[in-house]
Design a protein around this motif. Structure first.
Motif, mmCIF file in Angstrom:
data_model
loop_
_atom_site.group_PDB
_atom_site.id
_atom_site.type_symbol
_atom_site.label_atom_id
_atom_site.label_comp_id
_atom_site.label_asym_id
_atom_site.label_seq_id
_atom_site.Cartn_x
_atom_site.Cartn_y
_atom_site.Cartn_z
ATOM 1 N N UNK A 349 16.335 44.803 29.341
ATOM 2 C CA UNK A 349 16.646 45.261 28.151
ATOM 3 C C UNK A 349 15.484 45.571 27.524
ATOM 4 N N UNK A 350 14.299 45.126 27.632
ATOM 5 C CA UNK A 350 12.677 44.485 26.730
ATOM 6 C C UNK A 350 12.133 44.890 27.970
ATOM 7 N N UNK A 351 11.160 45.102 28.622
ATOM 8 C CA UNK A 351 10.805 44.547 29.669
ATOM 9 C C UNK A 351 9.441 44.594 28.885
ATOM 10 N N UNK A 352 9.600 45.586 28.161
ATOM 11 C CA UNK A 352 7.360 45.828 27.632
ATOM 12 C C UNK A 352 7.624 44.863 26.166
ATOM 13 N N UNK A 353 8.650 44.302 25.481
ATOM 14 C CA UNK A 353 8.749 43.689 24.468
ATOM 15 C C UNK A 353 9.267 42.087 24.477
ATOM 16 N N UNK A 354 9.582 41.285 25.934
ATOM 17 C CA UNK A 354 9.213 40.122 25.888
ATOM 18 C C UNK A 354 8.511 39.292 26.797
ATOM 19 N N UNK A 355 7.605 38.952 25.733
ATOM 20 C CA UNK A 355 7.050 37.618 26.003
ATOM 21 C C UNK A 355 6.447 37.165 27.534
ATOM 22 N N UNK A 356 5.638 37.618 28.635
ATOM 23 C CA UNK A 356 6.119 37.171 29.497
ATOM 24 C C UNK A 356 6.299 34.869 29.633
ATOM 25 N N UNK A 357 5.742 34.657 28.779
ATOM 26 C CA UNK A 357 5.281 33.471 29.240
ATOM 27 C C UNK A 357 6.499 33.023 27.422
ATOM 28 N N UNK A 358 7.541 31.875 28.643
ATOM 29 C CA UNK A 358 8.656 31.302 27.216
ATOM 30 C C UNK A 358 8.088 29.871 26.756
ATOM 31 N N UNK A 359 8.599 29.701 25.580
ATOM 32 C CA UNK A 359 8.151 28.392 24.827
ATOM 33 C C UNK A 359 9.018 26.999 25.556
ATOM 34 N N UNK A 360 8.675 26.145 26.392
ATOM 35 C CA UNK A 360 9.628 25.235 26.942
ATOM 36 C C UNK A 360 9.972 23.936 26.213
ATOM 37 N N UNK A 361 11.399 24.003 26.472
ATOM 38 C CA UNK A 361 11.715 22.408 25.630
ATOM 39 C C UNK A 361 10.679 21.382 26.505
ATOM 40 N N UNK A 362 10.612 20.621 25.092
ATOM 41 C CA UNK A 362 9.150 19.566 25.330
ATOM 42 C C UNK A 362 10.559 18.081 24.750
ATOM 43 N N UNK A 363 10.353 16.740 25.917
ATOM 44 C CA UNK A 363 10.475 15.779 24.656
ATOM 45 C C UNK A 363 8.838 15.667 23.785
ATOM 46 N N UNK A 364 8.028 16.142 24.699
ATOM 47 C CA UNK A 364 6.785 15.977 23.991
ATOM 48 C C UNK A 364 6.897 16.506 22.997
ATOM 49 N N UNK A 365 7.008 17.955 22.693
ATOM 50 C CA UNK A 365 6.895 18.327 21.287
ATOM 51 C C UNK A 365 8.462 18.100 20.223
ATOM 52 N N UNK A 366 9.336 17.971 20.632
ATOM 53 C CA UNK A 366 10.625 17.113 20.031
ATOM 54 C C UNK A 366 9.642 15.610 18.967
ATOM 55 N N UNK A 367 9.299 14.783 20.127
ATOM 56 C CA UNK A 367 8.919 13.778 19.824
ATOM 57 C C UNK A 367 7.711 13.806 18.764
ATOM 58 N N UNK A 368 6.617 14.856 19.006
ATOM 59 C CA UNK A 368 5.963 14.661 18.274
ATOM 60 C C UNK A 368 5.974 15.730 16.907
ATOM 61 N N UNK A 370 8.737 14.472 15.602
ATOM 62 C CA UNK A 370 9.627 13.471 14.239
ATOM 63 C C UNK A 370 8.201 12.899 14.015
ATOM 64 N N UNK A 371 7.384 12.790 14.185
ATOM 65 C CA UNK A 371 5.816 12.033 12.958
ATOM 66 C C UNK A 371 5.630 13.601 12.183
ATOM 67 N N UNK A 372 6.172 14.956 12.384
ATOM 68 C CA UNK A 372 5.025 15.848 11.761
ATOM 69 C C UNK A 372 4.095 16.179 12.063
ATOM 70 N N UNK A 373 3.870 16.260 13.376
ATOM 71 C CA UNK A 373 2.896 16.302 14.015
ATOM 72 C C UNK A 373 3.723 17.939 15.210
ATOM 73 N N UNK A 374 2.039 18.639 15.894
ATOM 74 C CA UNK A 374 2.411 19.558 16.762
ATOM 75 C C UNK A 374 1.880 19.145 17.847
ATOM 76 N N UNK A 375 2.328 19.384 19.230
ATOM 77 C CA UNK A 375 1.208 18.959 20.671
ATOM 78 C C UNK A 375 0.447 19.259 20.221
ATOM 79 N N UNK A 376 -0.517 19.624 19.531
ATOM 80 C CA UNK A 376 -1.986 20.331 19.118
ATOM 81 C C UNK A 376 -2.517 18.809 18.902
ATOM 82 N N UNK A 377 -2.078 18.133 18.015
ATOM 83 C CA UNK A 377 -2.307 17.061 17.307
ATOM 84 C C UNK A 377 -1.998 15.391 17.588
ATOM 85 N N UNK A 378 -1.103 15.376 19.114
ATOM 86 C CA UNK A 378 -0.760 14.508 19.507
ATOM 87 C C UNK A 378 -2.000 14.729 20.573
ATOM 88 N N UNK A 379 -2.415 13.003 21.018
ATOM 89 C CA UNK A 379 -3.478 12.879 22.381
ATOM 90 C C UNK A 379 -2.421 12.542 23.549
#
Length: 413
Positions: A349-368, A370-379
């Protein structure tokens, strides 16, 4: 071994009957609110003692090389020659950089760079401030997650970023260490700068530094709802010369524009006056969408209402033209057939408007989270390496694609 059965006669059963259920009213709900708020406050004190403030981790030389865009061996050579900021060296010889040191290194490299090469990402006077609003009125579409990771990614990559929490639920604020009911006092949200009375404050008075150098924030809390309540009255009793509601956020940002390259706004999950003010102040729109049929149907209604309301704003002289609008697919599971089909449907429908890369569902992002952190803050050592690498690689691709749109708007290669 068999468990003995407890025998209770009928009169005793009646005596042990549950007490009457408590009356569920405003006092009951307020009791729950206060109990949960205090529990969350105590949790924060336990996580970040003794002053309950978050700090940003240090980064390995390999991570720094990727952030800056140089070879790790070159960083090693600079450290051996004691050129630029000197990082911390662990007993095992590993070099660890704080973000302050990374930014100092960018400055050093910029001063010694070949012509045409730049390590500092700050915009020039001819490059206009980029204001990106994360929008959708479907709850659970990952607006806050997307806004937080985008703001932090840009700050880590050397941009001067202002994040604005426009959602009264204030999840973006909590993620950055500000518990709304404890840390954000009256007149300390963006409402303090866009209100209609004489108590309005300059935005510089309510901007707060975060623990991430280069990233500031205007936190939110329930006070933001005051703008929703007061605007209808202001529309009926508008004083001569008073700024229209949809221009108030634009004027506030104009006051501090010289201090930033990018503003990231986390909008509330509704099309109210706050969201319309954000849409009027924005240069670009990021629409988050979970690839499920009900979410896509909801987005259809959101787009219809947005177009209708923007026409009204345009009729009153508001700005409704954007450098770009992109749909970001969030919480995507590549192995889910129906989700993959929905993504392909959106792309058709929108070939030029959907970002090529999706944000994946991830346990790492979800678990981060929980401690009010992003994936960039955890090691990396907090997760299995494959889980962490998959999550941060996907998040970096999303945000790098958005960064490329910003650069293109500025006319950079």
């Amino acid at each position: 071994m068999a468990v003995p059965q407890l025998k209770v006669d009928a009169p005793r059963v009646e005596a042990l009957a549950s007490p009457p259920a408590p009356k569920v009213d405003d006092a009951y709900i307020d009791m729950h609110a206060k109990a949960l708020s205090e529990a969350l406050h105590q949790q924060r004190l336990a996580l970040y003692p003794p002053v309950a403030q978050k700090t940003l981790r240090k980064f390995t030389s390999g991570e720094v090389a990727k952030l800056i865009g140089v070879d790790d061996g070159y960083l090693r050579q600079l450290a051996l020659e004691e050129k630029g900021p000197l990082p911390e060296t662990l007993p095992n010889g590993r070099r660890m950089y704080s973000l302050e040191e990374i930014n100092a290194l960018r400055t050093y490299l910029d001063q010694n760079a070949r012509a045409g090469r730049r390590y500092l990402k700050h915009r020039s006077e001819t490059e206009r401030l980029q204001v990106i609003s994360c929008v959708n009125f479907k709850g659970g579409s990952a607006k806050t997650t997307s806004a937080a990771h985008l703001a932090q990614y840009l700050a880590l990559n050397g941009y001067r970023v202002l994040a604005i929490d426009l959602d009264p639920q204030a999840s973006l604020s909590a993620l950055h260490g500000y518990q709304p009911e404890f840390d954000v006092q009256p007149n300390e949200t963006i409402y303090g700068s866009i209100r209609y009375d004489d108590e309005a404050r300059h935005p510089s008075e309510i901007i707060r530094r975060t623990y991430i150098p280069g990233l500031d924030i205007i936190p939110g809390n329930l006070e933001l709802m005051e703008f929703e309540h007061e605007t209808p009255m202001a529309l009926t009793k508008r004083r001569p010369g008073e700024t229209k509601f949809f221009s108030r956020l634009t004027m506030a940002l104009d006051e501090v524009a010289d201090n930033y390259d990018v503003v990231v706004i986390d909008c509330p999950p509704q099309l109210g006056f706050l969201t319309l003010a954000a849409l009027s102040a924005s240069s670009s729109l990021l629409v988050t969408v979970h690839p499920q049929m009900l979410d896509v149907m909801s987005m259809s209604q959101f787009l219809t209402m947005t177009a209708d309301l923007l026409r009204v704003v345009k009729g009153f002289g508001g700005t409704v033209e954007y450098d770009w609008m992109r749909y970001l697919v969030t919480r995507y599971e590549p192995g889910d057939g129906p989700q993959s089909g929905m993504v392909e449907y959106l792309r058709s429908l929108f070939p030029d408007s959907v970002l090529e890369n999706p944000m994946l569902k991830s346990t790492a992002i979800a678990d981060a989270g929980i401690n009010k952190q992003t994936i960039y803050e955890v090691s990396r050592d907090q997760f299995t390496k494959s889980t962490y690498d998959r999550a941060i690689d996907a998040m970096n691709k999303v945000n790098a694609e958005i960064e490329s749109l910003i650069k293109k708007t500025w006319g950079r290669a």
